[in-house]
Design an enzyme around this catalytic site. Structure first.
Site, PDB file in Angstrom:
ATOM      1  N   TYR A  28      86.332 137.380   0.382  1.00 16.41           N
ATOM      2  CA  TYR A  28      87.548 136.652   0.730  1.00 16.41           C
ATOM      3  C   TYR A  28      87.333 135.825   1.998  1.00 16.41           C
ATOM      4  O   TYR A  28      87.690 134.638   2.046  1.00 16.41           O
ATOM      5  CB  TYR A  28      88.701 137.643   0.929  1.00 16.41           C
ATOM      6  CG  TYR A  28      89.922 137.040   1.587  1.00 16.41           C
ATOM      7  CD1 TYR A  28      90.826 136.282   0.846  1.00 16.41           C
ATOM      8  CD2 TYR A  28      90.168 137.229   2.943  1.00 16.41           C
ATOM      9  CE1 TYR A  28      91.942 135.727   1.444  1.00 16.41           C
ATOM     10  CE2 TYR A  28      91.286 136.675   3.556  1.00 16.41           C
ATOM     11  CZ  TYR A  28      92.164 135.924   2.810  1.00 16.41           C
ATOM     12  OH  TYR A  28      93.266 135.362   3.411  1.00 16.41           O
ATOM     13  N   SER A  76      92.853 131.058   6.986  1.00 18.68           N
ATOM     14  CA  SER A  76      93.059 132.429   7.463  1.00 18.68           C
ATOM     15  C   SER A  76      92.350 132.603   8.794  1.00 18.68           C
ATOM     16  O   SER A  76      91.404 131.864   9.118  1.00 18.68           O
ATOM     17  CB  SER A  76      92.493 133.429   6.442  1.00 18.68           C
ATOM     18  OG  SER A  76      92.452 134.733   6.975  1.00 18.68           O
ATOM     19  N   SER A  93      90.452 134.715   9.056  1.00 17.69           N
ATOM     20  CA  SER A  93      89.138 135.117   8.544  1.00 17.69           C
ATOM     21  C   SER A  93      88.118 133.991   8.603  1.00 17.69           C
ATOM     22  O   SER A  93      86.936 134.218   8.363  1.00 17.69           O
ATOM     23  CB  SER A  93      89.262 135.619   7.104  1.00 17.69           C
ATOM     24  OG  SER A  93      90.089 136.755   7.040  1.00 17.69           O
ATOM     25  N   LYS A 147      87.480 131.676   2.632  1.00 22.60           N
ATOM     26  CA  LYS A 147      88.341 131.006   3.599  1.00 22.60           C
ATOM     27  C   LYS A 147      87.510 130.181   4.583  1.00 22.60           C
ATOM     28  O   LYS A 147      87.936 129.096   5.020  1.00 22.60           O
ATOM     29  CB  LYS A 147      89.200 132.034   4.339  1.00 22.60           C
ATOM     30  CG  LYS A 147      90.299 132.644   3.472  1.00 22.60           C
ATOM     31  CD  LYS A 147      91.240 131.572   2.938  1.00 22.60           C
ATOM     32  CE  LYS A 147      92.400 132.145   2.153  1.00 22.60           C
ATOM     33  NZ  LYS A 147      93.331 131.102   1.664  1.00 22.60           N
TER      34      LYS A 147
END
Length: 277
Positions: free
Chosen positions: A159, A146, A148, A163
């Site tokens: 989350y 991601s 992220s 990642k």
């Protein structure tokens, strides 16, 4: 020669995890490899969506698998290897994003996020890599991470941390598996118009994000936008790439982007000034 390189995966076998969502990255990647001639195998935990996928891709090998369960992962990979005699590609995609303020985050939510997003990738990578090593013909593993990996945000610290962990795992796998001819890379999507995103955001925020995604390309990604990057990494065109990541975010991280409604107001004001002059 590079001029001879194509995205022809005829005769190759590709496993993709998290293929249930009709608009998801996994479903699009599975379809992309199938269209390019590969034998495809996909897994998910949603049986209804797997039934729908089987109707859509009748030649695909699909099965219910909880990526957090080592036995289920092992059995699935073994069945794929038995069905097709070999495995050439793994795309780790299955993941969850249970958005929640960090101050309210339950330990169980933290655990299930990391078990799915990190442990699941590890279990599949380890199991498939063992088959690839035994085959002695190399292979490709692509982890869907991601944007992220590079940034965080409110209500998704857990989350983003998961990642980022997968980003580091990708590099570690690349270092250890290169000696066997196995390349390991990642793709890093930005905001993708999938069911997981729509479930994660409040309706008002999702509406705003759709109208003003804050990227130079000025739209949310579609699952299909990731297919080319994944297929490139698994092709001969990427033979010297391992431990690398391709950012597929519509230019969102390239720099700050003035919101479109601000630009529209600016253009309107400029037009009024010209008329008044």
């Amino acid at each position: 020669m590079f001029s001879d390189v194509t995205f022809d995966f005829s005769g190759r076998v590709a496993i993709v995890t998290g293929v249930g969502s009709p608009k998801g990255i996994g479903r699009a990647v599975l379809r992309g490899f199938a269209d390019a001639g590969a034998h495809v195998a996909g897994c998910d935990i949603d049986d209804a969506r797997l039934t729908e996928l089987k109707r859509e891709q009748p030649d695909a090998f699909v099965k219910h698998v909880d990526v957090r369960d080592k036995r289920q992962v092992f059995d699935f990979v073994r069945e794929v290897a038995a069905q097709y005699d070999h495995i050439d590609i793994l795309v780790n995609n299955a993941g969850i994003a249970p958005f929640c303020p960090l101050i309210d985050l339950a330990e169980a939510t933290w655990d299930v996020t990391f078990d799915t997003n990190v442990k699941g990738y590890f279990l599949f990578a380890q199991t498939v890599a063992r088959h690839m090593i035994a085959q002695g013909q190399g292979g490709n593993i692509v982890n869907v991470t991601s944007v992220s990996v590079h940034e965080s945000g409110e209500h998704k610290a857990h989350y983003c941390a998961s990642k980022a962990a997968v980003g580091s795992l990708t590099k570690g796998l690349a270092l250890e598996l290169a000696r066997y001819g196995i390349r390991v890379n990642a793709v890093e999507p930005g905001a993708v118009d999938t069911l997981i995103v729509k479930d994660a955001y409040l309706a008002g925020l999702m509406d705003r994000l759709t109208k003003d995604p804050g990227t130079p390309i000025n739209r949310l990604a579609d699952g299909c936008d990731l297919v080319g990057a994944v297929m490139f990494l698994c092709s001969e065109a990427a033979n010297y790439l391992t431990g690398s990541s391709i950012l597929v975010d519509g230019g969102g991280l390239a720099g700050s982007q003035m919101p479109q409604h601000v630009l529209r107001e600016y253009e309107k004001a400029k037009t009024n000034r010209i008329k008044q002059a």
